[in-house]
Design an enzyme around this catalytic site. Structure first.
Site, short mmCIF file in Angstrom:
data_model
loop_
_atom_site.label_atom_id
_atom_site.label_comp_id
_atom_site.label_asym_id
_atom_site.label_seq_id
_atom_site.Cartn_x
_atom_site.Cartn_y
_atom_site.Cartn_z
N HIS A 39 29.76 30.71 44.87
CA HIS A 39 28.99 30.92 43.63
C HIS A 39 28.70 29.56 42.97
CE1 HIS A 39 29.22 35.28 43.50
NE2 HIS A 39 30.53 35.31 43.41
N HIS A 62 35.51 46.41 38.49
CA HIS A 62 34.07 46.35 38.24
C HIS A 62 33.54 47.53 37.42
CE1 HIS A 62 35.00 43.68 41.52
NE2 HIS A 62 33.83 43.08 41.38
N HIS A 82 35.04 32.17 48.51
CA HIS A 82 34.04 33.07 47.91
C HIS A 82 33.58 32.52 46.56
CE1 HIS A 82 32.26 37.02 46.79
NE2 HIS A 82 32.62 36.64 45.58
N GLU A 83 34.53 32.16 45.71
CA GLU A 83 34.17 31.70 44.35
C GLU A 83 33.43 30.37 44.41
OE1 GLU A 83 34.29 33.74 41.98
OE2 GLU A 83 35.54 35.21 43.00
N HIS A 94 41.00 38.92 37.21
CA HIS A 94 40.02 39.11 38.29
C HIS A 94 39.17 37.83 38.43
CE1 HIS A 94 38.06 41.78 41.19
NE2 HIS A 94 37.05 40.95 41.00
N ALA A 95 39.05 37.32 39.65
CA ALA A 95 38.39 36.04 39.88
C ALA A 95 36.93 36.04 39.43
CB ALA A 95 38.46 35.69 41.36
N GLU A 151 26.78 36.71 46.30
CA GLU A 151 28.11 37.11 46.77
C GLU A 151 28.39 36.65 48.21
OE1 GLU A 151 30.25 38.08 44.81
OE2 GLU A 151 28.98 38.60 43.11
N TYR A 160 27.99 43.75 46.90
CA TYR A 160 28.98 43.36 47.90
C TYR A 160 28.67 43.98 49.25
CZ TYR A 160 31.47 41.73 43.77
OH TYR A 160 31.81 41.10 42.60
C1 KAF Z 1 34.21 40.43 48.01
C2 KAF Z 1 34.65 39.61 49.02
C3 KAF Z 1 35.78 39.96 49.73
C4 KAF Z 1 36.47 41.12 49.43
C5 KAF Z 1 36.01 41.93 48.41
C6 KAF Z 1 34.90 41.58 47.69
C7 KAF Z 1 34.40 42.44 46.60
C8 KAF Z 1 34.89 42.14 45.22
C9 KAF Z 1 36.24 42.82 44.95
O1 KAF Z 1 36.28 44.04 44.92
O2 KAF Z 1 37.25 42.12 44.75
N1 KAF Z 1 35.01 40.72 44.97
C10 KAF Z 1 35.06 40.20 43.72
O3 KAF Z 1 35.05 40.92 42.73
C11 KAF Z 1 35.16 38.68 43.55
C12 KAF Z 1 34.80 38.25 42.14
C13 KAF Z 1 33.35 37.78 41.94
O4 KAF Z 1 33.20 36.48 42.41
O5 KAF Z 1 32.48 38.56 42.72
C14 KAF Z 1 32.95 37.84 40.44
C15 KAF Z 1 33.09 39.27 39.84
C16 KAF Z 1 32.75 39.26 38.40
C17 KAF Z 1 33.71 38.91 37.48
C18 KAF Z 1 33.39 38.90 36.13
C19 KAF Z 1 32.11 39.24 35.70
C20 KAF Z 1 31.16 39.59 36.64
C21 KAF Z 1 31.48 39.59 37.99
N2 KAF Z 1 31.55 37.45 40.35
C22 KAF Z 1 31.16 36.25 39.88
O6 KAF Z 1 31.96 35.46 39.44
C23 KAF Z 1 29.71 35.95 39.94
C24 KAF Z 1 28.76 36.95 40.10
C25 KAF Z 1 27.40 36.64 40.17
C26 KAF Z 1 26.99 35.33 40.06
C27 KAF Z 1 27.95 34.35 39.92
C28 KAF Z 1 29.30 34.65 39.84
ZN ZN Z 2 31.65 37.01 43.82
#
Ligand code: KAF
Ligand code: ZN
Length: 651
Positions: free
Chosen positions: A393, A519, A389-390, A359-360, A417, A529
């Protein structure tokens, strides 16, 4: 010198009983010396950054190479860090910080006065850390068997011994859910994934909820949900969200009705015209993004396609080039480029020689120079968007680098996000795609416009109810309103009510279907989100205005606009140093300080008008959408969409 002061303070603090329940949140002591407090903060910042760097390194090692050894090393450093945080908290709360003159100092102390999980006694802290690592481990390592078509004249699939059960979520199942049109195969894969992940996670999740709530209570919160919502720091956050959702729900229902009809033509009675859509037919394991249905349901099939996946593949794109493209967009705005170490140290592809968390995620190593992304990038349009998206961050990390550690966060979690997605709103416009050679032509044609808006709606509008409901469910589990023995039923009640989707096969309380979404086992809040999907259009509109864009919002591309870049950088530099309504006020030059769905309504307006015409014969909604709940049909909920749209236009 500063180090000495911190060490002294820590010695003093360790002598106090710091595991007792403070009963209130954000506690303070009697020390009114603001100068001493400032020195303490400076010393804290330096030491905590070093500790944080150490933990990040071991977490990175575990996430990019899951083994017992990397797990143990990570747990050790997490424990050390928790002890350090406990000592810091004990000292911070000796200061009478609420009476300090400088609001920035008060705000830092407010952050430090919440201890978090480290408030638990050591045995329980170890237990919850172990559970969290195990849950990630189970989720990431899960493999399932491939689908084998049953031979004719029998309905039972026969599995030859030689077939290996080694399909991973990324990329195998994701690809099958996106591409397959065989309902038997889709049902099989959906069920396999949900049961092989959910079931083993269930008991661990329950214990984690208990421990996590205990920690939240030690911090003066009602439960973990209460603690998570506190990061938004506004009165009645839940009503604000409900109001936003009620404003957006009509858009979702129009899209739902249209897609359901198209799927009905494709799959027949499996998709009844007045019911929910079976959750396995929407091109995505969680039915949260429907963009993979684009080709099969496109409004005007004879007009050009918006999917650039083929172009990416034909032109020999690799993950590095996809990230370079995204990085270059930020540079075109006059913003920062990632450091060289980003390219050498990130994990942008799935390695084949070891287990990783696919997971990204985007990583800040707390030293102001080491930033990395971990993503199992596939060469698809969807992953190009995720790359943006990444990198959003990462851009945030690089912009707030000079803030103290306590403020190196988003204005609220939804802002973090939203940044990359805002950029992707410009990148995905047909004109921009043509400019960078990923689309052949971008003709000015209302039907092409509808195709484009439709492709965006499959991503953005389809996501809204999922983004809204996941934490509605989790908050109720944390508060006990959903008892453990009704978790799965409650999950599907919410899925039906908000998304209008239903499971393809019978479910029971042995199943734990929420656990099939990353998550949940990863203990990552999700309402961010939903907030992001509203905010990103609001930000897009503000940046488009700054760039001098005229015309419909969905045609705006802020590429190369230094003005837009300046405004965005101004927001990001703040980190969380100011309350987020202030950040919105700064961004909108005083026009508003609230989240506002006006921009998303304005963006999609032409599509919604078109969908309404397509759906005249159809009853929007589905059987069971209002069951078991009271929908507040106050006049404001009914009129809100129109009112917001009028304001959006005037604005
Ligand atoms: C977002 C955008 C488009 C479609 C869908 C989404 C929602 C969600 C999903 O369901 O896929 N998107 C993500 O989960 C993308 C990964 C992330 O960048 O949000 C990531 C998630 C994560 C991974 C490990 C530990 C915690 C969170 N978040 C980060 O890398 C992050 C979060 C806060 C600050 C800096 C980086
Ligand atoms: Zn994110």
């Amino acid at each position: 010198m500063r180090f000495f002061m911190l060490a002294m303070a820590l010695c003093y603090a360790s002598a106090r009983n710091i595991t007792s329940n403070p009963n209130t949140r954000y506690i303070q002591g009697n020390n009114t010396d603001e100068k001493e407090a400032i020195s303490f903060l400076l010393a804290y910042d330096r030491e905590a950054s070093a500790m944080c760097n150490n933990v990040m390194n071991t977490q990175w090692d575990f996430n990019t190479n899951i083994t017992e050894a990397t797990k143990q090393r990570m747990l050790e450093t997490q424990l050390e860090y928790a002890k350090f945080q406990k000592d810091v908290w004990a000292t911070a709360t000796t200061f009478k910080w609420k009476t300090f003159r400088d609001p920035t100092i008060r705000r830092q102390f407010k952050v430090l006065s919440v201890l978090g999980r480290a408030a638990l006694p050591e045995e329980k802290l170890k237990e919850i850390q172990q559970l969290l690592a195990d849950m990630r481990d189970i989720y990431s390592r899960n493999r399932v068997c491939p689908y084998v078509k049953p031979p004719k004249n029998t309905s039972l699939p026969i599995r030859p011994e030689s077939i290996k059960c080694n399909l991973a979520l990324d990329p195998d199942l994701t690809r099958i859910m996106a591409k397959s049109k065989d309902t038997n195969e889709l049902t099989y894969m959906w069920q396999q994934w949900h049961e092989e992940t959910g079931r083993p996670l269930r008991s661990k999740f329950i214990r984690y909820v208990e421990l996590s709530n205990e920690a939240a209570r030690l911090n003066g919160f009602k439960d973990t949900g209460d603690q998570w919502r506190a990061s938004y720091d506004i009165e009645d956050f839940n009503s604000e969200l409900e109001e936003l959702w009620m404003g957006l729900r009509p858009l979702y229902q129009q899209l739902h009705a249209y897609v359901r009809r198209r799927l009905h033509f494709q799959y027949g009675k499996a998709v009844p015209l007045d019911g929910p859509i079976p959750a396995h037919l929407l091109g995505n394991m969680w039915a949260q993004s429907w963009s993979n249905l684009y080709e099969a349901t496109v409004p005007f099939p004879n007009k050009n396609s918006m999917d650039v996946t083929l172009s990416l593949k034909r032109q020999g794109y690799d993950p590095v080039r996809m990230f370079q493209l995204a990085d270059q967009f930020f540079v075109s705005l006059g913003m920062k480029s990632v450091p060289d170490s980003f390219w050498t140290d990130s994990m942008l592809e799935k390695p084949l020689d070891r287990e990783v968390v696919c997971h990204a995620s985007a990583w800040d190593f707390c030293n102001g120079r080491d930033f990395r992304i971990k993503q199992c990038t596939e060469i698809t349009m969807e992953d190009l968007t995720t790359a943006h998206h990444e990198l959003g961050h990462i851009q945030y990390y690089m912009q707030y680098v000079n803030q103290p550690l306590a403020f190196r966060e988003g204005a609220n979690p939804g802002f973090h996000e939203a940044i990359g997605d805002v950029i992707a709103l410009s990148v995905s416009t047909p004109k921009h795609m043509q400019q960078i050679g990923l689309l052949d032509s971008a003709t000015d044609d209302p039907e092409v416009d509808i195709n484009y808006l439709y492709s965006m709606a499959l991503d953005k509008i389809a996501f809204l109810p999922f983004g809204f409901l996941l934490d509605q469910w989790r908050w109720k589990v944390f508060s006990g309103e959903i008892p453990f023995d009704q978790m799965n039923k409650a999950w599907w009640d919410l899925r039906l009510r908000y998304q209008g989707v239903a499971p393809p096969v019978n479910r029971s309380e042995h199943d734990f279907d929420a656990g099939a979404k990353y998550h949940v086992p990863a203990n990552t809040p999700y309402i961010r989100y939903f907030v992001s999907f509203v905010l990103q259009f609001q930000l897009h509109k503000v940046l488009c205005e700054a760039s001098g864009h005229v015309g419909p919002l969905h045609k705006c591309d802020i590429y190369q606009s230094r003005e837009a870049g300046k405004l965005l950088a101004e927001l990001l530099k703040l980190g969380s140093s100011k309350p987020w309504p202030d950040a919105i006020r700064i961004l909108t030059r005083g026009r508003t300080s609230r989240m506002d769905p006006g921009a998303i309504l304005e963006y999609f307006e032409p599509l919604i008008e078109w969908l309404k015409k397509q759906n005249v014969e159809e009853k929007a909604g589905w059987r069971g959408m209002n069951s078991g709940i009271l929908i507040k049909t106050t006049w404001i909920a009914v009129l809100l969409p129109s009112i917001t749209l009028v304001f959006a236009r005037l604005w």
